[in-house]
Design a protein around this motif. Structure first.
Motif, PDB file in Angstrom:
ATOM      1  N   VAL A 193      -6.692 -40.321  29.199  1.00 15.91           N
ATOM      2  CA  VAL A 193      -7.544 -39.480  28.352  1.00 15.91           C
ATOM      3  C   VAL A 193      -6.770 -39.103  27.095  1.00 15.91           C
ATOM      4  O   VAL A 193      -5.635 -38.658  27.172  1.00 15.91           O
ATOM      5  N   TRP A 194      -7.406 -39.315  25.946  1.00 13.30           N
ATOM      6  CA  TRP A 194      -6.838 -38.869  24.683  1.00 13.30           C
ATOM      7  C   TRP A 194      -7.707 -37.723  24.173  1.00 13.30           C
ATOM      8  O   TRP A 194      -8.881 -37.914  23.866  1.00 13.30           O
ATOM      9  N   SER A 195      -7.137 -36.529  24.103  1.00 11.49           N
ATOM     10  CA  SER A 195      -7.859 -35.336  23.635  1.00 11.49           C
ATOM     11  C   SER A 195      -7.364 -34.962  22.246  1.00 11.49           C
ATOM     12  O   SER A 195      -6.175 -34.753  22.047  1.00 11.49           O
ATOM     13  N   LEU A 196      -8.283 -34.878  21.308  1.00 11.98           N
ATOM     14  CA  LEU A 196      -7.938 -34.562  19.921  1.00 11.98           C
ATOM     15  C   LEU A 196      -8.717 -33.333  19.470  1.00 11.98           C
ATOM     16  O   LEU A 196      -9.847 -33.108  19.889  1.00 11.98           O
ATOM     17  N   TRP A 197      -8.092 -32.586  18.563  1.00 12.85           N
ATOM     18  CA  TRP A 197      -8.687 -31.369  18.050  1.00 12.85           C
ATOM     19  C   TRP A 197      -8.210 -31.150  16.625  1.00 12.85           C
ATOM     20  O   TRP A 197      -7.046 -31.348  16.304  1.00 12.85           O
ATOM     21  N   TRP A 198      -9.135 -30.755  15.757  1.00 12.03           N
ATOM     22  CA  TRP A 198      -8.804 -30.482  14.364  1.00 12.03           C
ATOM     23  C   TRP A 198      -8.949 -29.004  14.093  1.00 12.03           C
ATOM     24  O   TRP A 198      -9.922 -28.374  14.496  1.00 12.03           O
ATOM     25  N   ASP A 199      -7.984 -28.458  13.379  1.00  8.03           N
ATOM     26  CA  ASP A 199      -7.983 -27.034  13.060  1.00  8.03           C
ATOM     27  C   ASP A 199      -8.812 -26.780  11.820  1.00  8.03           C
ATOM     28  O   ASP A 199      -8.809 -27.517  10.893  1.00  8.03           O
TER      29      ASP A 199
END
Length: 195
Positions: free
Chosen positions: A189-195
């Motif tokens: 699983v690749w989890s990405l998040w942008w601030d």
């Protein structure tokens, strides 16, 4: 316009587009972010798989078990943790950024200023990751994105390539290319998040 974007997404050279995104992110980091006291070669190694691979752990036998950070409701980023399911007629999850460009918002975020990514850029990276490592988009909401990865890279060179591309795409989540190359890049699983 949507038909034109879908056509462009299907016909673009996603490998060349991915390479261009990595080069652009490296140039941005070195020219805009690095201080005069910083070691510019260290910044470059974050985006150069040949420099990054020797810094990573040896090959692993099996993918690391990935854990969803966003789709499971483990993060309370809404008062009520609602989830919507969208069924989209597409050749693959890599077309979703073009078909539903407002489902998640990566472009223009992450402090890239005028280097913001377009839906076509995102589509190219997702398609490349799909073809190379079996990555499939399974969650997108606001500034959160997750991929289920069927064949993550297990060797240092492949993990370095994935980490460099993940860093170029989302430096908010991938702030340490070595750590990402040893962990997320080799996981399911690749989890990405942008601030």
């Amino acid at each position: 316009m949507l038909e034109r974007w879908v056509g462009e997404a299907a016909s673009q050279d996603h490998d060349a587009k991915a390479a261009s995104i990595v080069v652009s992110a490296c140039r941005w980091a070195v020219e805009e972010v690095a201080d005069v006291d910083d070691d510019v070669d260290l910044w470059r190694s974050d985006y150069d798989p040949d420099r990054l691979a020797p810094l990573l752990a040896p090959a692993v036998e099996r993918p690391l078990q990935g854990v969803s950070q966003w789709a499971t409701g483990t993060r309370d980023f809404f008062e009520k943790d609602w989830r919507w399911v969208n069924f989209v007629a597409a050749r693959g999850g890599y077309e979703v950024p073009v078909l539903l460009p407002r489902v998640y918002t990566t472009w223009g975020w992450a402090g890239y200023g005028d280097r913001g990514l377009t839906p076509l850029d995102t589509s190219a990276l997702l398609r490349r990751w799909h073809e190379r490592w079996g990555a499939e988009l399974f969650f997108a909401d606001g500034s959160y994105l997750e991929l289920a990865v069927d064949r993550p890279p297990l060797d240092p060179r492949g993990a370095a390539q994935a980490a460099a591309e993940l860093r170029a795409y989302c430096h908010d989540t991938v702030d340490d290319a070595v750590k990402t190359g040893d962990t997320m890049a080799r996981s399911t699983v690749w989890s990405l998040w942008w601030d």
